[in-house]
Design an enzyme around this catalytic site. Structure first.
Site, mmCIF file in Angstrom:
data_model
loop_
_atom_site.group_PDB
_atom_site.id
_atom_site.type_symbol
_atom_site.label_atom_id
_atom_site.label_comp_id
_atom_site.label_asym_id
_atom_site.label_seq_id
_atom_site.Cartn_x
_atom_site.Cartn_y
_atom_site.Cartn_z
ATOM 1 N N GLN A 86 4.257 7.484 1.809
ATOM 2 C CA GLN A 86 3.711 6.690 2.901
ATOM 3 C C GLN A 86 3.560 5.263 2.401
ATOM 4 O O GLN A 86 2.934 5.024 1.354
ATOM 5 C CB GLN A 86 2.356 7.268 3.320
ATOM 6 N N ARG A 113 0.555 17.093 12.511
ATOM 7 C CA ARG A 113 1.349 16.234 11.616
ATOM 8 C C ARG A 113 1.650 16.868 10.257
ATOM 9 O O ARG A 113 1.101 17.884 9.892
ATOM 10 C CB ARG A 113 0.627 14.901 11.405
ATOM 11 N N ASP A 114 2.524 16.185 9.536
ATOM 12 C CA ASP A 114 2.858 16.447 8.133
ATOM 13 C C ASP A 114 3.690 17.721 7.944
ATOM 14 O O ASP A 114 3.289 18.649 7.237
ATOM 15 C CB ASP A 114 1.572 16.505 7.267
ATOM 16 N N TRP A 158 0.820 -1.222 0.000
ATOM 17 C CA TRP A 158 0.000 0.000 0.000
ATOM 18 C C TRP A 158 0.852 1.270 0.000
ATOM 19 O O TRP A 158 1.868 1.337 0.700
ATOM 20 C CB TRP A 158 -0.870 -0.012 1.255
ATOM 21 N N ASP A 164 0.226 9.241 0.794
ATOM 22 C CA ASP A 164 0.816 10.551 0.476
ATOM 23 C C ASP A 164 2.252 10.557 -0.074
ATOM 24 O O ASP A 164 3.133 9.865 0.458
ATOM 25 C CB ASP A 164 0.917 11.424 1.737
#
Ligand code: FRU
Length: 484
Positions: free
Chosen positions: A51, A161-162, A32, A35
């Site tokens: 990700q 986050r991010d 899988w 982002d």
């Protein structure tokens, strides 16, 4: 074997063959992907991380997958760069960004930690650093370099986050997605002179309207043509004229107060009006182009043919420009290097349904421009055979576009139909269709509006047909794209 070695070993032993994957879109060799992360130049090459959960075709504890390119189209796979193997990131190495520095290739990411507190599972999201040589990366001894305790009172530590970093004359800045404990989405800003000691600076932007979701994921902030632009991916929005339900990817055009570090007075627009586009991230290419890539999937309708062992993919990187205060997107021009088998029609009259010799395939770049005509409806059907098709329909009088993948072969009841206004109508409308086996990116009127979608149609459905309820005179240019 440590977590990173285990992941790399697993990928090596289980990867699918190239023929199963898209031709020119980045997709995981196995497992899988979501982002894009760390999209940046290091030692003259463009690096893209993402990700990654190698062990199944579902989201799971996040690693960072890694690949590199010299032209945004042909990618070389590199070993998985980060695995969740420390106490501070044991629940995942979430999204972040990257940058070339004197110390090496710096990655910043969100380390997620879960803890039980009075019987309740709590999640903490903190910002971490890893430095590498373009191939392998070492997490900083000082991690996490920013913790939720550095946020002002009332700001969420579970939704923090991010990080996106950039350099200014007075040091490094980091924009991070966040929300208040009352559920107001915002982007917060941090500053550091040396990457290890960080200070909280400001709320860069906050939703005052109550209409832009409950949390802004994956922020990006940059100046383009002297105009500041903020990009974010708000979760859980309600549809209106501009946005669809659920998670959207949006951009804000506004005023940046460089003393207060606040971005205000903005207008906000969607970046893509299709089904599958989220968490975009941009980078500045060495030649000055602002290039954006996004996850070409939706959290709410992410489905795939049964048995497919890889899940999700990226868009083709897109060049951004500002035209009349709005973002205009086009596929990176390097795609033209991979054109083969050109087919061209000039002044082709289309009335009723027709197929054109040489116009078919599932990996191609085709532009259709309607020069003149007397019609109300014009459609392009693609990935077509007796059973399947996906279509784009233009309703001239109603000024609407319809994207329909009802008959694309998906066996789940996911969103299949979308109708949007043509944002920048033209006398001579133009549709550019970039097809790559399981996806279509459709650039309307030179990229003022884009609709991206995945499709699930068996690869042998490779017909293309046109339909016009009156008469349209079209110029059509089609190239097959061949990368491998
Ligand atoms: C966005 C996102 C990010 C997070 C990552 C986890 O799609 O939810 O906010 O860092 O995915 O995989």
């Amino acid at each position: 074997m440590n977590q990173l070695e285990k992941a790399n070993e697993y990928v090596k032993e289980n990867c699918v063959v190239q023929e199963e994957l898209p031709e020119f879109h980045v997709a995981p060799l196995i497992g899988w992907m979501n982002d894009p992360n760390g999209f940046s130049v290091y030692q003259g090459k463009v690096h893209l991380f993402y990700q990654y959960h190698p062990y199944s075709a579902q989201w799971g504890p996040m690693h960072w997958g890694h690949c590199v390119t010299e032209d945004f189209v042909k990618w070389e796979r590199l070993p998985v760069a980060l695995a969740p193997d420390q106490a501070y990131d044991e629940a995942g190495c979430f999204s972040g960004s990257g940058m070339e520095t004197e110390a090496g290739h710096v990655l910043v990411y969100t380390g997620v930690r879960k803890e039980e507190c009075d019987g309740v599972q709590k999640e903490y999201q903190n910002q971490c650093i890893a430095v590498g040589n373009g191939r392998s990366y070492k997490k900083s001894e000082q991690n996490p370099v920013i913790t939720g305790s550095m946020l002002p009172e009332g700001f969420s530590r579970e939704h923090f986050r991010d990080p996106k970093i950039w350099r200014e004359p007075d040091g490094y800045y980091m924009a991070v997605g966040n929300k208040t404990n009352e559920g107001i989405p915002q982007v917060v800003l941090f500053h550091s002179e040396d990457f290890s000691k960080w200070n909280y600076v400001s709320v860069l932007a906050r939703d005052q309207s109550g209409k832009l979701g409950m949390m802004w994921e994956c922020p990006d902030f940059f100046c383009m043509d002297e105009q500041y632009v903020l990009i974010a991916s708000p979760q859980e929005m309600c549809a209106d004229e501009e946005f669809h339900n659920g998670n959207n990817a949006v951009y804000f055009i506004g005023e940046y107060n460089q003393k207060k570090h606040e971005f205000n007075d903005w207008q906000v627009y969607s970046l893509d009006d299709g089904f599958d586009f989220y968490a975009p991230q941009t980078m500045l290419a060495p030649d000055g182009r602002r290039i954006m890539i996004a996850w070409m999937q939706s959290w709410d309708s992410n489905i795939r043919p049964a048995g497919q062992r890889w899940a999700c993919m990226m868009t083709l990187p897109r060049e951004l420009k500002l035209v009349d205060g709005k973002i205009v997107q086009s596929p990176v021009r390097e795609i033209e290097q991979y054109y083969t088998a050109p087919v061209r029609y000039d002044g082709k009259e289309i009335a009723g349904e027709c197929q054109l010799s040489g116009i078919r395939g599932r990996v191609l770049d085709m532009t259709v421009e309607i020069r003149e005509g007397n019609y109300r409806t014009f459609s392009i059907r693609f990935a077509q055979n007796e059973q399947f098709y996906t279509s784009l329909t233009y309703h001239r009088e109603k000024n609407l576009l319809e994207l329909d993948r009802t008959y694309s072969g998906m066996v789940r009841d996911a969103v299949a139909y979308r109708r949007v206004k043509v944002k920048y109508p033209k006398e001579q409308p133009k549709f550019r269709l970039l097809l790559d086996k399981y996806s279509a990116e459709i650039f309307i009127n030179d990229g003022g509006q884009v609709l991206s979608t995945t499709l699930y149609t068996p690869p042998e459905a490779e017909g293309i047909s046109f339909f016009c309820d009156g008469t349209a005179v079209a110029a059509i240019q089609k190239y097959t794209i061949s990368v491998s």
